[in-house]
Design an enzyme around this catalytic site. Sequence first.
Site, mmCIF file in Angstrom:
data_model
loop_
_atom_site.group_PDB
_atom_site.id
_atom_site.type_symbol
_atom_site.label_atom_id
_atom_site.label_comp_id
_atom_site.label_asym_id
_atom_site.label_seq_id
_atom_site.Cartn_x
_atom_site.Cartn_y
_atom_site.Cartn_z
ATOM 1 C CB VAL A 120 -0.927 0.020 1.239
ATOM 2 C CG1 VAL A 120 -1.830 1.251 1.226
ATOM 3 C CG2 VAL A 120 -1.751 -1.265 1.323
ATOM 4 C CD GLU A 121 3.335 4.895 -4.052
ATOM 5 O OE1 GLU A 121 4.173 5.788 -4.281
ATOM 6 O OE2 GLU A 121 2.924 4.106 -4.929
ATOM 7 C CB VAL A 122 -0.484 6.644 1.926
ATOM 8 C CG1 VAL A 122 -1.246 7.925 2.231
ATOM 9 C CG2 VAL A 122 -1.346 5.429 2.253
#
Length: 133
Positions: free
Chosen positions: A124-126
């Site tokens: 997951v990349e934010v």
Amino acid sequence: MSTSPPALIGLDHIVLCVADVAATRAFYERVLGMESREERPGKYSLHFGPHKISLQGARTAPAIARDTVPGSGNFCLLTETPVAEVVAHLDALGIAIVDGPGERAGATGPIWSVYFRDPDGNLVEVSNRIGAP
């Protein structure tokens, strides 16, 4: 007769194959504030703004999705919350940072982002847009 490709306008949703739907729902609710909804009995999705992530239990995957496996997802989410605050939130929850923060190429320009993994190992990349349009 020549044909043209479809004129795409955006993403409707993505699907994550997960080992434990309840654990995944709890993770995304707690870590990213997503809203979990039961679309039909036993079929759940996660919502944020106008976006949706459908959750597919690995043991109940339909034939068309039988080759998908938990932990094979990799996606990027945008936020207006500064990435430094996202990192502090992840640290407070005991969630390990896999990479970043750092600058990367986003869909509409440069982004500043951080990576972590969900309970299945999905990446997951934010991110924040840099110089938002």
